[in-house]
Structures are given as C-alpha cells and as structure tokens.
Design a protein around this motif. Structure first.
Motif: not given
Lengths: 114, 111
Positions: A62, A77, A84
């Motif tokens: 990220f 990202k 995630d």
C-alpha cells in the motif's frame, strides 16, 4: 475544526485489481496523516503514515502520498489480495491542539473476491 | 513486548448504570487516548492522558471521565449510561503522544 472525508463504500474488487481509496482533509495546522486498517472483530492497526508534504508512506504494498496542494492522502495498491478485505480509515493528527489526538474519516469497507 | 490490552471484551449494561473500562498500555508508553467507535463510523476522540494528567478532551459530556495510574494503565468511566453510548471503545497508547497503538477494544451494549 479538523475533519477527514473519505470515499464512501463499500468497495468490492476482484483479486489482483488496482485499488484507490480517496481521502481529503481539512486542518488548521500542519497535520500528520495516517491510514489505519481494521479487520473484523479487531482494533485498529496502523498501515502507513506521512508527516509532511510530499512524503510517501508505504507498507505491505500500500502507498499514499501527502499532497498539501490538494489536501489529499489517497490510498493505493497495485494488486489486491483476498486478505486485504477490511475497513480502512484515513486519519490526521494535528499538534496545534497540543496533543496527538486522531481525527478519523468514516471508514471504507473493502471486500476482495477471488 | 506486550501490546495494548483492554478489558472486558464485551459488556452489557442497562440505561442509567455506570461502567468502567480498563486499558493496559504498551510497555514504555506514557500516553493513553480513548476513542468511541459507533457502529459503521470512524472512532471519535474522547480524551487523552499524559503522565496521569488529562491532556485534551473531545466533544463528550462530563459523565465520561478517566484516570491514568502511575504504571500508565488507564480507566474510562461512563456514568448514567444512555442507549447512544453503545459502541466499541478503543484505547491507544503512545510515547509522548506520538504514534498510537490501539488495543482490540471493548464492545459496550446499553439496553
């Protein structure tokens, strides 16, 4: 007073897609900016931070860049994973108040589907 | 290194009652902040304690009060509970008010 506005969710993406979660802020001083992540049933974990203009924070793939001219700190990202999936909070801390209280946005729920 | 811990994990109280929530800060940290997170919302700052003194307070009424002890652990007390006090209460510790580390939270339900 200080405030944080972030992209409303929920956001649903396929695995390996590109992610952007928008965040803009209003602050009286020179804030530090943060992204926190909250997994189901857990507290907040610091994902990344930036303390001054043009700084880039990064962690676990990220990234976010502190843009003073647009008062923004967008989270990106390149290729998301199922792991995630979580709620992401943008936050600022403004030492003009004499303490490091955090002001949070309302959160963006991210779901990644395989 | 022990992280931030909070107790209890869950709590159910009746309107009008009083509640005490506890937080143990991370080793070496001298500052504790408390936040209230309503369902679907971001955390809201309640207050911060630095070396046993209150060091900043958010927009919460006086029935929300706190303490910090010499070992830097902390309590949050809420009197005369209202239904809207139902939330996840988060504690965060830091060294001199810098980067904050959060505990898992206490889920309070007021009926």
């Amino acid at each position: 007073g200080d405030s944080v506005t972030q992209m409303e969710g929920p956001v649903t993406l396929s695995e390996e897609a590109f992610l952007t979660i928008n965040c803009t802020y209003t602050a009286t001083g020179y804030p530090s900016l943060f992204w926190y992540v909250q997994y189901p049933g857990e507290g907040l974990q610091l994902l990344l931070k930036a303390t001054k203009a043009d700084d880039k924070g990064s962690n676990k793939g990220f990234e976010a860049t502190y843009r003073k001219e647009t008062t923004s700190f967008h989270l990106e990202k390149g290729s998301v994973q199922v792991s995630d999936s979580a709620v992401y909070f943008c936050a600022l801390s403004d030492r003009a108040f004499g303490n490091e209280k955090l002001t949070f946005g309302t959160g963006t729920r991210l779901t990644i589907i395989p | 290194e022990t992280g931030v811990t909070q107790s209890p994990t869950h709590l159910i109280k009746t309107r009008g009652q009083q509640v005490t929530l506890r937080c143990s800060s991370q080793s070496g940290h001298n500052t504790v902040s408390w936040y209230q997170q309503a369902l679907g919302q971001g955390p809201q700052f309640i207050f911060q304690y630095y070396r046993e003194e209150e060091n900043g307070r958010g927009n919460f009424p006086p029935r929300f009060s706190g303490l910090q002890f010499p070992n830097y652990s902390s309590e949050l007390n809420v009197n005369a509970l209202e239904l809207d006090d139902s939330a996840l209460y988060l504690c965060a510790s830091s060294l001199d008010g810098a980067e904050q580390y959060f505990g898992p939270g206490t889920r309070l339900t007021v009926t």
